[in-house]
Design an enzyme around this catalytic site. Sequence first.
Site, PDB file in Angstrom:
ATOM      1  CG  ASN A 198      -2.062   0.876   1.235  1.00 26.55           C
ATOM      2  OD1 ASN A 198      -2.716   1.022   2.253  1.00 26.55           O
ATOM      3  ND2 ASN A 198      -2.376   1.504   0.123  1.00 26.55           N
ATOM      4  CG  ASN A 247      -7.876   8.888   0.442  1.00 26.45           C
ATOM      5  OD1 ASN A 247      -7.056   8.135   0.943  1.00 26.45           O
ATOM      6  ND2 ASN A 247      -9.095   9.072   0.957  1.00 26.45           N
ATOM      7  CB  CYS A 303      -3.910   5.385   6.311  1.00 28.76           C
ATOM      8  SG  CYS A 303      -3.065   4.266   5.167  1.00 28.76           S
ATOM      9  N   GLY A 304      -3.915   2.549   8.462  1.00 27.79           N
ATOM     10  CA  GLY A 304      -3.053   1.690   9.262  1.00 27.79           C
ATOM     11  C   GLY A 304      -1.721   1.389   8.607  1.00 27.79           C
ATOM     12  CD  GLU A 306      -7.295   1.658   0.981  1.00 28.74           C
ATOM     13  OE1 GLU A 306      -7.359   2.798   1.505  1.00 28.74           O
ATOM     14  OE2 GLU A 306      -6.235   1.044   0.840  1.00 28.74           O
ATOM     15  NE  ARG A 307     -14.191   7.027   3.101  1.00 29.30           N
ATOM     16  CZ  ARG A 307     -14.566   7.562   4.262  1.00 29.30           C
ATOM     17  NH1 ARG A 307     -15.835   7.894   4.452  1.00 29.30           N
ATOM     18  NH2 ARG A 307     -13.692   7.749   5.224  1.00 29.30           N
ATOM     19  CB  CYS A 330      -7.182  -1.521   3.153  1.00 31.41           C
ATOM     20  SG  CYS A 330      -8.037  -0.338   4.217  1.00 31.41           S
ATOM     21  CB  THR A 386      -8.254   0.901   8.728  1.00 36.32           C
ATOM     22  OG1 THR A 386      -8.528   1.295   7.376  1.00 36.32           O
ATOM     23  CG2 THR A 386      -7.336   1.908   9.392  1.00 36.32           C
TER      24      THR A 386
END
Length: 329
Positions: free
Chosen positions: A12, A71, A80-81, A223-224, A232, A234
Site C-alpha cells: 500500500n 487520498n 490509514c493503518g 478503498e474509499r 488496507c 484499517t
Amino acid sequence: MVQLLKVHGSQNKFFILDQTELQTKLSQPELVALAKHITEPETGLLNGADGLLVIDKSDHEGTLGSMQVINTDGSIASMCGNGLRTVSRYLSDKFNKDAFKVETMDSDLHVHREADLADNVPTFSVEISPVTFAKETLPFDNLGTDTLINKAVPAFAPGLKFTAISVPNPHLISFVDDDTMHSKTLGQLGKMLNEPNDYFPDGVNVSFAKILDHNTLFVRTYERGVGFTNACGTGMSATSLAFCLNHPEMADFDELISVYNPGGMVKTRVHSRDDTFSIDLIGNATFTHKIEIPETDLHANDLDHAEITETDEQPAYLRFVENLKNQTV
C-alpha cells in the site's frame, strides 16, 4: 532541497512529506494539489501511489508528531493503518525512539517498533482505534438496523452477510468463498457504495475475506477514495475484529492473526475490554525511494526537478513475500 520518501506497508504505497522540515509549510490547498499530482500513475512520480502522508508537529502529550492522510482524489482519510506504520518508522528513526504515540484525526495512537518480519524488513505495530458499530459513526442508513453485524443485505449482494465497523475509517466486511473472492462482486459493490447511494452517504471501504485456517485470513479491499489497493491496514484490522466476533470457533481474541493480502501479509491482535475493542496492526514499514526536490517546486506543484534515489529495501520485502505461504487465494 527537501526530502520526500516513497514508502509502503504491504505494498500500500504512499509518499511521506514532513512539514516540519520546510521553511514555509504547504497550505492545505497546496497539499491537496500535490497529493493529486504526485500520486497520479502517469504524470506523478515513480508510477504514483495510493496517497500522501503529511507529518507535522503535535502538542499532545507523548506524541512525536501528527499524520494527515490525503487520498489520490484529494479527500482526507481519518486514518490509514499501513501508512501509520511507515510514519511511525520515520518518526522513530528521526527521534531515536521505539515506542510513542502519533496524533491522527480522531485519536492519539500508540505505536512501537517490532522485531523485523524478515531480514531488512523493518516492522512496526500500530494501534487501530477507536472502534464503533453505531450507524451514526460510519455513517449508514436505510438498512433497517442501528448496527450491522453478520446480517444479510440483499441489496448489496444476494447470499452474503455483512458487518459494518468504524475503526474510525468506515468498513463493510463480508466473509466469502473462493468463487466470490475471484468474481466481480467486490469491485461492483465498492464502486456502487462509493458513488452517490442510499446506504453509505460518505462512502465506505469494502472488504471481502476468506478464512484460510484458524486465526488465518486472506483479505482484499476496495478503498474509499482510492479503489483497489494491494492492502488496507484499517480494513485488515476491522476484518480481524469481525473474524473474532462472527467466527469465534476460528479466531481468538488476544492471539496473533495472520492476514494475507495481495501485497503480502500482516499480523493483527484483537483486544476486547469491557465492551471496548482495539486492534494491533503489525507489519512492514518499507522505504523504497528518497526524493530530493526544491521547496519552491513543492509549493508550485512542480515535480520536474525531483532527484530520486532507490533504497535496497524493496528487494528484501519481495523476498519476504516470496517466502510466504498462502499469500494468495
